[in-house]
Design a protein around this motif. Structure first.
Motif, short mmCIF file in Angstrom:
data_model
loop_
_atom_site.label_atom_id
_atom_site.label_comp_id
_atom_site.label_asym_id
_atom_site.label_seq_id
_atom_site.Cartn_x
_atom_site.Cartn_y
_atom_site.Cartn_z
N GLU A 474 0.83 -1.22 0.00
CA GLU A 474 0.00 0.00 0.00
C GLU A 474 0.87 1.26 0.00
N PRO A 476 1.64 4.95 0.76
CA PRO A 476 1.07 5.95 1.68
C PRO A 476 0.54 7.16 0.92
N SER A 477 -0.44 7.82 1.51
CA SER A 477 -0.99 9.03 0.90
C SER A 477 0.07 10.12 0.92
N TYR A 487 7.70 14.44 8.97
CA TYR A 487 7.49 13.92 7.63
C TYR A 487 8.21 14.78 6.60
N TYR A 494 8.00 4.53 2.29
CA TYR A 494 7.23 3.89 1.22
C TYR A 494 8.15 3.10 0.30
#
Ligand code: HEM
Length: 506
Positions: A474, A476-477, A487, A494
């Protein structure tokens, strides 16, 4: 007699209280959320998402408001024009451009560097080396690019080493930017066989742990913890050890092997200035410790900020395949497949420029810049800012103001292009409101270097490879509302797929 004295004292006290209240009334203080006793607003803010919480307060109090965090008066500025007025206009530019000391001050030999030092002549001199020396000594002479190309080739080979599986680009990018900054400072990459080759990141990672509010707060309240066994003392000592390794690699060896007139990198530029000063006047502002501080700042700001930009860029390319296709079309058209990108290509690539602006607006990778300390009280936009206040330049909030951007949470580079696909002029409000490097006397001195490195890195990367979302994993956004203060450096990270493009001739 006693009654007269008592009466006079009471009368004087009343006059004093009246004058204080009157003076306070006369002073117009910025609005802000109501705090609680000695805690101020500390419990109304999530330390990990402070930029976002302050952005929300803006709705109620406007772009200039105050609050009290852990005993410090904070002033939040959320508009480019206020930042300009506070940091770039006389006389406030002399007042609002200092820094607060923190628990890393001793690591920098008592603030002998730029990032957390006050605005002094030495700070201005060190900033000047970044601002003028990089274009003057490196890019124009093509010296820098020659070495940089080797690093880019190595990065690409590493990124495409597993074309059929997912890859986390983080470690490869860390090595790449460590070497880019090493070339800038000393004119060469760090050798793979050097046992201390990881020291720069080790030092920077520890430095960022030390300035975490919880660690910094504890060390500032109880400075003796640095000298005791245990968590704080161990971390502090490890940071000093890593600092000394970095100083040995980047300073001691350079000074020993320095030859007058030769400029291998920015450290030689500093050593030349130091030697010239001593020859002319017998003394210099530029001590060895200042030069070491300059090295540490360049590594801390350069490696982390460039890494943040490119990490976010790759994640965005996974999400926005259409934008990647348009970027690659512009790269193929202007640069082609037979030569490396050059800094001068940038002016012919409006879409790439628009993507860079949008990357820095959308991601706002230094959301609160570096806080500014006010050394005197002053008036800003009609409000009294108290002496000792700390200004948070809320770049995240400027970049996500819905009145300016309309759709601030969409990644849409097209907002910076006109109908013909050309970049909007520099005085257009959309361009003026992108301020990722801050404004005024403390604005990022490495910004030209950062722009050129990000341009070269993304164009040479997309010239050679296609970035795809990961398989069976998945992604990440990329929505900046989900970012924490750390961040995109913080885990979890990712993965993506990076595959070579066809027809590459390099
Ligand atoms: C995209 C990359 C970068 C971004 C977004 C960025 C952003 C910033 C910001 C917002 C500040 C604080 C401005 C203020 O206090 O108002 C700053 C300071 C600074 N930056 Fe950058 N920066 C980047 C890359 C670099 C690079 C590559 C270098 C060096 C090679 C560098 C060196 C510095 C230094 C030394 C300071 C402290 C200046 C001072 O306190 O006077 N930065 N940067």
């Amino acid at each position: 007699m006693f009654e007269i004295l008592l009466g006079t004292c009471c009368a004087l006290s009343l006059v004093y209280v009246f004058l204080c209240v009157w003076r306070r009334r006369k002073r117009k203080l910025p609005p802000g959320p109501q705090g609680y006793l000695c805690f101020g607003n500390s419990f109304q803010i999530d330390a990990d998402r402070i930029h976002h919480d302050l952005h929300n307060f803006r709705e109620e109090f406007g772009p200039l408001f105050k609050l009290k965090l852990y005993g410090t008066n904070i002033v939040n500025l959320s508009s480019a024009s206020l930042l300009y007025e506070a940091f770039e206009t006389t006389p406030t530019d002399e007042i609002a451009n200092d820094r607060s000391a923190n628990s890393t001050s001793d690591i920098f030999y008592g603030r002998k560097h730029m990032g957390c030092a006050n605005l002094s002549n030495t700070t201005l001199l060190l900033r000047e080396f970044h601002k003028s020396a990089i274009p003057k000594y490196f890019e124009r002479e093509q010296f820098f690019e020659l070495f940089n190309k080797e690093e880019i080739k190595r990065l690409h080979l590493n990124l495409i080493s597993k074309p059929t599986s997912n890859i986390n680009p983080h470690e490869y990018l860390r090595t790449y930017f460590k070497n880019v900054c090493a070339i800038l400072l000393i004119g060469e990459s760090l050798s793979e066989s050097d046992p201390d080759k990881e020291a720069p990141w080790e030092f920077i990672d520890l430095l960022f742990e030390l300035i975490e509010p919880s660690v910094d707060g504890a060390l500032r309240t109880f400075p003796f913890l640095k000298y005791l066994p245990g968590y704080y003392g161990d971390m502090y000592r490890r940071t000093v050890e890593a600092r000394d390794k970095v100083a040995k690699m980047f300073f001691d060896y350079q000074k020993e092997s320095y030859i007058s007139g030769r400029r291998r990198g920015l450290v030689d530029v500093c050593l030349t200035k130091q030697a010239d000063d001593i020859l002319k006047t017998g003394s210099t502002l530029l001590s060895d410790e200042h030069i070491k501080g300059f090295i540490f700042d360049t590594l801390a700001a350069g490696m982390t900020e460039l890494l943040k930009s490119i990490r976010l860029f790759i994640l965005l390319m996974c999400h926005y395949q259409d934008i990647q296709t348009r970027l690659q079309a512009e790269i193929d058209n202007v640069i082609g497949t037979e030569r490396f990108p050059e800094v001068s290509d940038r002016k012919r690539m409006p879409f790439t420029n628009a993507v860079m602006l949008e990357l820095w607006r959308y991601g706002s990778q230094t959301p609160l810049a570096i806080p500014h300390l006010c050394k005197k009280g002053f008036l800003l936009d009609g409000y009294n800012i108290d002496n000792g206040s700390v200004i948070f330049p809320n770049l995240y909030s400027v970049h996500h103001d819905s009145e300016i951007w309309g759709d601030p949470w969409d990644f849409r580079p097209g907002r910076f292009l006109d109908k013909k696909g050309q970049l909007l002029p520099p005085n257009h409000s959309s361009i003026r409101n992108v301020v990722p490097f801050g404004l005024g006397k403390r604005a990022c001195p490495g910004q030209d270097f950062a722009r050129s490195r990000v341009f070269i890195t993304i164009t040479s990367l997309l010239q050679r490879v296609r970035i795809l979302p990961p398989e069976n994993y998945e992604l990440p956004s990329a929505d900046p509302r989900l970012y924490t203060r750390k961040y995109p450096l913080a885990e979890p990270q990712y993965e993506c797929q990076i595959i070579p493009r066809e027809n590459m001739k390099l």
